[in-house]
Motif scaffolding. Structure first.
Motif, mmCIF file in Angstrom:
data_model
loop_
_atom_site.group_PDB
_atom_site.id
_atom_site.type_symbol
_atom_site.label_atom_id
_atom_site.label_comp_id
_atom_site.label_asym_id
_atom_site.label_seq_id
_atom_site.Cartn_x
_atom_site.Cartn_y
_atom_site.Cartn_z
ATOM 1 N N GLU A 188 -2.062 0.370 8.668
ATOM 2 C CA GLU A 188 -1.939 1.445 7.600
ATOM 3 C C GLU A 188 -3.474 2.058 7.451
ATOM 4 O OE1 GLU A 188 1.042 -0.997 4.585
ATOM 5 O OE2 GLU A 188 -0.882 -1.555 4.648
ATOM 6 N N LEU A 189 -4.688 1.297 7.661
ATOM 7 C CA LEU A 189 -5.759 2.097 7.896
ATOM 8 C C LEU A 189 -5.779 3.296 8.674
ATOM 9 C CD1 LEU A 189 -8.601 -0.362 7.111
ATOM 10 C CD2 LEU A 189 -7.756 1.334 5.548
ATOM 11 N N SER A 248 0.782 -1.263 -0.055
ATOM 12 C CA SER A 248 0.178 0.141 0.036
ATOM 13 C C SER A 248 0.857 1.240 0.014
ATOM 14 C CB SER A 248 -1.158 0.042 1.033
ATOM 15 O OG SER A 248 -1.921 -1.103 1.185
ATOM 16 N N LEU A 286 -12.572 6.601 -0.931
ATOM 17 C CA LEU A 286 -11.348 6.206 -0.459
ATOM 18 C C LEU A 286 -11.221 4.560 -1.015
ATOM 19 C CD1 LEU A 286 -11.794 6.851 3.376
ATOM 20 C CD2 LEU A 286 -10.396 7.961 1.806
ATOM 21 N N VAL A 330 -4.560 -4.184 2.796
ATOM 22 C CA VAL A 330 -4.092 -3.001 3.603
ATOM 23 C C VAL A 330 -4.189 -3.416 4.971
ATOM 24 C CG1 VAL A 330 -6.478 -1.706 3.879
ATOM 25 C CG2 VAL A 330 -4.316 -0.604 4.197
ATOM 26 N N PRO A 332 -8.698 1.745 -0.506
ATOM 27 C CA PRO A 332 -7.232 1.356 -0.105
ATOM 28 C C PRO A 332 -7.439 -0.256 -0.834
ATOM 29 C CG PRO A 332 -8.761 1.258 1.433
ATOM 30 C CD PRO A 332 -9.544 2.109 0.509
ATOM 31 N N ASP A 366 -1.073 4.709 -0.308
ATOM 32 C CA ASP A 366 -2.014 4.607 -1.383
ATOM 33 C C ASP A 366 -3.472 4.170 -0.795
ATOM 34 O OD1 ASP A 366 -3.110 4.611 -3.817
ATOM 35 O OD2 ASP A 366 -1.765 2.909 -4.640
ATOM 36 N N PHE A 367 -4.316 5.207 -0.916
ATOM 37 C CA PHE A 367 -5.709 4.894 -0.671
ATOM 38 C C PHE A 367 -6.794 4.943 -2.167
ATOM 39 C CE2 PHE A 367 -6.955 5.048 4.100
ATOM 40 C CZ PHE A 367 -5.744 4.344 4.246
ATOM 41 N N GLY A 374 -3.576 6.086 7.459
ATOM 42 C CA GLY A 374 -4.005 6.965 6.213
ATOM 43 C C GLY A 374 -5.439 7.558 6.864
#
Length: 423
Positions: A407-408, A35, A397, A403, A399, A47-48, A411
């Motif tokens: 990471e979530l 991600s 959004l 993910v 993702p 990266d979403f 973001g």
């Protein structure tokens, strides 16, 4: 994040003005994994966006990459038109055994060309050929592609205007909740179908997205989709579900229509079907609809064998164990929803609504320019997100399904900051 001014001169002087995503992310990307994306100066971005939904399993997924490297290393066929190859056979067998049979879906598989709009064009042509009628019904705020047939069933005025010619044989109807619940579902549509004076030509098919991605993350209710399927059956119209962005697990189940318990006549699939971002698309349809003559619809690059290889690897890695991937996606989606609820609470006067399913979510703002400002600020903070909706009023959004929870959180924390700092 401090970003030095990248050298964009060759893109600005030589590349067409039609470029778009790069304008919102003014840097030069160099590599990507999972991600994360990295520009040529080493700056890191979460990266979403996931290739507009083409990278459900992340960038350069190691399982898929290994399968691809091994295939290329042994001089496996790269370009094969519609020739029979070992790579295509492996994909078809895996798709049948892991996706179609467990869901009791009877579909034949067509490789119409490498992009989503190729699949939509094939679906529209086939519906017209089967029914002997020209008209297609689509829905408000729909997006189905940029070629002429697909544009004719797309709602966005800006994209439609790019055709340069009249877009005909398509009629829009109100999508679910278009009138905010004040009008019974399909009242207008059914009245037009039954009134000999309505001026609506009998449609060959209806094409629909279960979640309108480009249209603003508009989510159709399962009961609305079931009522649509019943209407199509009563009125002798084929039901086409465009699952190009919302399929391949994006909403949880492999196909986005599974939750509604319907079996569309035709389904279009692309984006993440290859799993690796390699061009590939499918047009699936009931066997009795397979009335094509050999070569009646074709394309030079419909036999992208490296895409078959990564698609097979993706199916076997993520869909062979039943519902594990679906459960993970739903869990991650709940994590996103909780964060969006908190952002909406913090910005009550600004946020109009948040909505989504699985791992596709949108947040709409009363100020229609706000979403664009948030996306630009998010980029400066190291997060890639895009906007959607007819006026770009929705933060979108998307993702990767792979993910991680951390990471979530990262973001979503960045998103909350971007919303705060653009008030």
């Amino acid at each position: 994040m401090t970003i030095t001014q990248p050298d964009l001169s060759v893109f600005e002087t030589l590349e067409s003005e039609v470029r778009s995503y790069c304008r919102g992310w003014p840097t030069v990307f160099d590599r990507a994994h999972g991600s994360r994306m990295y520009d040529e100066d080493g700056h890191e971005y979460l990266d979403f966006f996931a290739g507009a939904g083409s990278l459900n399993y992340g960038h350069n997924n190691p399982v898929l990459k290994r399968a691809l490297i091994d295939y290329l290393a042994r001089d496996g066929v790269t370009h094969g038109l519609d020739m029979s190859t070992t790579a295509k056979r492996a994909f078809l067998e895996s798709f049948q055994n892991l996706i179609l049979r467990p869901r009791d879906l009877p579909y034949k598989v067509m490789f119409p060309g490498p992009t989503g709009t190729n699949a939509v064009e094939a679906a529209l042509k086939l519906a017209r050929k089967v029914k002997g009628r020209e008209a297609i019904v689509s829905f408000t705020n729909a997006f189905h592609g940029m070629s002429l047939g697909s544009l004719a069933v797309t709602g966005n005025a800006f994209k439609r205007a790019g055709a340069g010619i009249p877009l005909v044989h398509g009629t829009p109807m109100p999508f679910d909740n278009y009138f905010d619940g004040t009008v019974p579902d399909f009242l207008w549509f059914e009245r037009l179908l039954e009134d000999q004076g309505s001026g609506l030509n009998k449609p060959a098919a209806v094409i629909v997205e279960t979640v309108q991605g480009e249209g603003g993350i508009n989510v159709a209710r399962p009961e609305w989709l079931r009522a649509l399927a019943e209407l199509c059956e009563r009125q002798d119209m084929l039901l086409i579900v465009d699952d190009i962005q919302m399929g391949c697990g994006r909403t949880g189940a492999f196909f986005s229509f599974e939750e509604a318990g319907i079996t569309p006549d035709i389904v279009t699939v692309s984006k993440s079907i290859s799993g690796y971002g390699l061009p590939m698309s499918l047009c699936l349809f009931r066997p009795e609809l397979d009335v094509w003559e050999p070569g009646e619809h074709n394309g030079t690059f419909r036999g992208n064998n490296p895409a078959f290889v990564t698609a097979t690897a993706a199916l076997e890695a993520y869909w062979a164990d039943g519902s594990a991937m679906e459960k993970q996606t739903r869990s991650r989606g709940e994590q996103v929803e909780r964060a969006l609820v908190a952002i909406a609470e913090e910005n009550r006067a600004d946020v109009k609504e948040h909505r989504g399913r699985g791992l596709v979510w949108g947040m709409e703002f009363h100020d229609k320019d706000r979403a664009g400002r948030i996306a630009r600020r998010a980029f400066e903070l190291g997060l890639l997100i895009e906007t959607s909706g007819p006026e770009g009023e929705v933060v979108k959004l998307l993702p990767a399904l792979t993910v991680t929870p951390d990471e979530l959180d990262e973001g979503l924390t960045t998103l909350a900051r971007a919303v705060r700092e653009t008030a």
